[in-house]
Design a protein around this motif. Structure first.
Motif, mmCIF file in Angstrom:
data_model
loop_
_atom_site.group_PDB
_atom_site.id
_atom_site.type_symbol
_atom_site.label_atom_id
_atom_site.label_comp_id
_atom_site.label_asym_id
_atom_site.label_seq_id
_atom_site.Cartn_x
_atom_site.Cartn_y
_atom_site.Cartn_z
ATOM 1 N N THR A 7 0.849 -1.194 0.000
ATOM 2 C CA THR A 7 0.000 0.000 0.000
ATOM 3 C C THR A 7 0.881 1.240 0.000
ATOM 4 O O THR A 7 0.605 2.215 -0.706
ATOM 5 C CB THR A 7 -0.915 0.005 1.235
ATOM 6 N N ALA A 8 1.970 1.206 0.790
ATOM 7 C CA ALA A 8 2.892 2.338 0.838
ATOM 8 C C ALA A 8 3.659 2.480 -0.473
ATOM 9 O O ALA A 8 3.734 3.570 -1.052
ATOM 10 C CB ALA A 8 3.867 2.173 2.002
ATOM 11 N N SER A 9 4.216 1.377 -0.967
ATOM 12 C CA SER A 9 5.048 1.466 -2.170
ATOM 13 C C SER A 9 4.229 1.773 -3.421
ATOM 14 O O SER A 9 4.787 2.181 -4.442
ATOM 15 C CB SER A 9 5.843 0.171 -2.374
ATOM 16 N N ALA A 10 2.893 1.585 -3.361
ATOM 17 C CA ALA A 10 2.028 1.901 -4.499
ATOM 18 C C ALA A 10 1.798 3.404 -4.644
ATOM 19 O O ALA A 10 1.249 3.852 -5.649
ATOM 20 C CB ALA A 10 0.682 1.194 -4.351
ATOM 21 N N ILE A 11 2.215 4.177 -3.640
ATOM 22 C CA ILE A 11 2.129 5.641 -3.716
ATOM 23 C C ILE A 11 3.470 6.144 -4.238
ATOM 24 O O ILE A 11 4.514 5.844 -3.645
ATOM 25 C CB ILE A 11 1.848 6.257 -2.330
ATOM 26 N N PRO A 12 3.499 6.867 -5.346
ATOM 27 C CA PRO A 12 4.775 7.315 -5.910
ATOM 28 C C PRO A 12 5.668 8.015 -4.889
ATOM 29 O O PRO A 12 5.212 8.884 -4.151
ATOM 30 C CB PRO A 12 4.347 8.275 -7.030
ATOM 31 N N ARG A 13 6.929 7.557 -4.813
ATOM 32 C CA ARG A 13 7.976 8.132 -3.963
ATOM 33 C C ARG A 13 7.679 7.998 -2.462
ATOM 34 O O ARG A 13 8.178 8.766 -1.648
ATOM 35 C CB ARG A 13 8.249 9.597 -4.325
ATOM 36 N N VAL A 14 6.879 6.992 -2.111
ATOM 37 C CA VAL A 14 6.697 6.639 -0.703
ATOM 38 C C VAL A 14 7.409 5.312 -0.463
ATOM 39 O O VAL A 14 7.229 4.360 -1.221
ATOM 40 C CB VAL A 14 5.212 6.538 -0.327
ATOM 41 N N VAL A 15 8.234 5.245 0.581
ATOM 42 C CA VAL A 15 9.072 4.073 0.834
ATOM 43 C C VAL A 15 8.661 3.393 2.136
ATOM 44 O O VAL A 15 8.653 4.027 3.196
ATOM 45 C CB VAL A 15 10.561 4.475 0.907
ATOM 46 N N LYS A 44 18.815 8.760 5.220
ATOM 47 C CA LYS A 44 20.045 9.349 4.697
ATOM 48 C C LYS A 44 20.327 8.890 3.264
ATOM 49 O O LYS A 44 20.776 9.679 2.423
ATOM 50 C CB LYS A 44 21.224 8.974 5.602
ATOM 51 N N ILE A 45 20.022 7.628 2.987
ATOM 52 C CA ILE A 45 20.410 7.030 1.702
ATOM 53 C C ILE A 45 19.292 7.082 0.667
ATOM 54 O O ILE A 45 19.544 7.338 -0.517
ATOM 55 C CB ILE A 45 20.840 5.555 1.921
ATOM 56 N N VAL A 46 18.058 6.868 1.100
ATOM 57 C CA VAL A 46 16.945 6.712 0.171
ATOM 58 C C VAL A 46 16.247 8.042 -0.072
ATOM 59 O O VAL A 46 15.908 8.760 0.880
ATOM 60 C CB VAL A 46 15.923 5.672 0.708
ATOM 61 N N ASP A 47 16.017 8.367 -1.328
ATOM 62 C CA ASP A 47 15.324 9.605 -1.702
ATOM 63 C C ASP A 47 13.823 9.333 -1.744
ATOM 64 O O ASP A 47 13.344 8.604 -2.616
ATOM 65 C CB ASP A 47 15.824 10.071 -3.074
ATOM 66 N N ALA A 48 13.090 9.898 -0.804
ATOM 67 C CA ALA A 48 11.652 9.634 -0.714
ATOM 68 C C ALA A 48 10.920 10.872 -0.214
ATOM 69 O O ALA A 48 11.489 11.719 0.472
ATOM 70 C CB ALA A 48 11.381 8.462 0.219
ATOM 71 N N ASP A 49 9.631 10.936 -0.544
ATOM 72 C CA ASP A 49 8.785 12.019 -0.039
ATOM 73 C C ASP A 49 8.167 11.667 1.309
ATOM 74 O O ASP A 49 7.791 12.548 2.073
ATOM 75 C CB ASP A 49 7.668 12.324 -1.044
ATOM 76 N N LEU A 50 8.056 10.364 1.574
ATOM 77 C CA LEU A 50 7.479 9.908 2.836
ATOM 78 C C LEU A 50 7.963 8.495 3.109
ATOM 79 O O LEU A 50 8.059 7.675 2.191
ATOM 80 C CB LEU A 50 5.945 9.928 2.779
#
Length: 447
Positions: A26-34, A95-101
């Motif tokens: 459910t989280a990964s299905a939202i663009p740029r949410v990790v 620190k490593i992963v580029d995400a919005d949330l």
């Protein structure tokens, strides 16, 4: 009763859903949410392999698949607690992963031993890190209920309160569960397309057509919520009604084909007080194209009648079961011999679903079974007085379809003989794809 007998009684063979932490999808299905999974080794991987890989080979996208950071909890965290391990994981991930949330999801171990997830995540929230947590230990439910847990976590901890104006003709859509529903990407795209066709601005929230977290931040501004599902998403809409004073429209089945889709659009138009002329113009255009294709198909249908399956069964979760059954009965004129719902539907929703099946059409009333166990599903199909010529089910139903000398169309989890990219079975266009699939399977089997 012995312990062994009790375990046998309570066991489930071949369940057709994941555990609550499967809502990492459910989280990964939202663009740029990790998603960040705080669980034992293998938990996240098993959810990926089952729900995303051997279920249409959907792929993991930007932050799904093998990408999500995981704590890989060991005996040390079981004995001494996993707070420090989680803190280190969040620090490294942000620190490593580029995400919005970031969304922290817990497994059984930390939920049982009592890790203080709110406190650890709260440390990062207080520093302005975009992160939320959801308690999704497997004993809390399956990935469908976990899906709703993650949604509420994002709204409560990240979207927050809102008391401003609503944006006219804007809707939040709550429907299929990402990855659990094999065709969710294409289906949500088609739902968004037809809703935009009648003049709505659509927050589709998941998939390639979502704008990501900016769209989620706009949830409170929407004029209303639209639930297209027998039960998944309904509690979310009720929560949003209370939190943001947003009304909601609940339509229990996703529309498939011209009859259901046009009726669906008229219901939405009436509820949202949209311009009826715009809606009717869109419907006219879509139906004209749809029936042109059916006119082409009629040559095959009339000449190949002896090879067309007349009786069918649907074995799937409730959202596809009700929708496909309606389409096959009302628009293709096929005869249903069995409907089995497999997702462990909460008890409070079962009677309404039964009522929906009893009123499937003006002169058709059907009874539905709720079964999770693969063995019991096979026994139900095997004992049916009338045998289905085609089963709309999953990979696990291939053996019983072969035994009954019938055909199989995989429409749900797990679906290991389909590669799914953007295919949809809903709306006007999706119905044409479903017809193609049904009768390709039928004539291939007779070859």
């Amino acid at each position: 009763m012995s312990v062994l007998e009790e375990l046998k009684t309570n066991s489930i063979s071949r369940p057709r859903y994941g555990c609550a932490i499967g809502a990492m999808h459910t989280a990964s299905a939202i663009p740029r949410v990790v998603p960040i999974t705080h669980c034992g080794p293998g938990c996240a991987d098993k959810q990926y392999v089952s729900l995303a890989f051997y279920n249409g080979f959907q792929g993991g996208g930007y932050s799904g698949g093998a990408v999500p950071p995981s704590a890989n909890i060991s005996e040390n965290e079981v004995v001494f607690g996993g707070d420090d391990r989680l803190r280190e994981l969040i620090q490294a991930s942000t620190k490593i992963v580029d995400a919005d949330l970031f969304v922290v999801l817990t497994g059984c171990i930390p939920d049982i031993v009592g890790d203080d997830i709110p406190s650890v995540v709260g440390e990062f929230q207080s520093k302005g890190v975009p992160i939320v947590y959801a308690e999704t230990g497997g004993f809390r439910g399956n990935n469908l209920t976990g899906h709703e847990t993650v949604i509420r976590a994002i709204i409560e901890q990240y979207v927050g309160d809102y008391s401003g104006d609503k944006t006219k003709n804007t809707v939040n859509v709550w429907s299929e569960v990402p990855y659990q529903n094999t065709y969710w990407r294409g289906d949500l795209s088609e739902i968004k397309r037809i809703l935009e066709g009648i003049g709505l601005k659509v927050n589709i929230l998941f998939g390639h057509d979502s704008k990501g977290i900016s769209e989620w931040l706009d949830i409170p501004k929407a004029a209303f919520n639209l639930v297209i599902s027998p039960w998944v998403g309904k509690s979310v809409a009720e929560y949003l009604q209370e939190k943001y004073q947003q009304p909601y429209l609940h339509i229990p089945s996703i529309p498939i084909g011209a009859i259901e889709t046009s009726d669906f659009l008229r219901k939405v138009t009436q509820f949202a007080v949209l311009d009826q002329e715009t809606t009717e113009a869109f419907i006219k255009k879509e139906e004209k194209e749809y029936y042109k294709y059916l006119e082409d198909f009629s040559d095959f249908y009339s000449e190949y009648w002896w090879g067309v399956p007349a009786r069918f069964a649907v074995v799937s979760d409730s959202i596809y079961n009700l929708s496909i059954t309606k389409f096959l009965v009302k628009q293709l004129g096929l005869i249903s011999v069995k409907q089995i719902i497999t997702e462990n539907t909460p008890e409070e929703f079962k009677e309404q679903i039964r009522e929906d099946f009893r009123n499937i059409d003006t002169d058709v009333s059907l009874e539905v079974e709720f079964l999770e166990d693969g063995y019991l599903i096979e026994e139900s199909l095997r004992s049916s007085p009338e045998k289905p010529a085609i089963i709309f089910g999953t990979t696990w139903d291939r053996d019983i379809a072969r035994e009954l000398k019938g055909n199989i169309v995989e429409v749900g989890f797990p679906s290991s003989y389909e590669v799914v990219l953007s295919r949809s079975y809903v709306g006007y266009r999706g119905a044409l794809s479903l017809i193609e699939k049904i009768f390709t399977v039928a004539i291939s089997a007779s070859a």
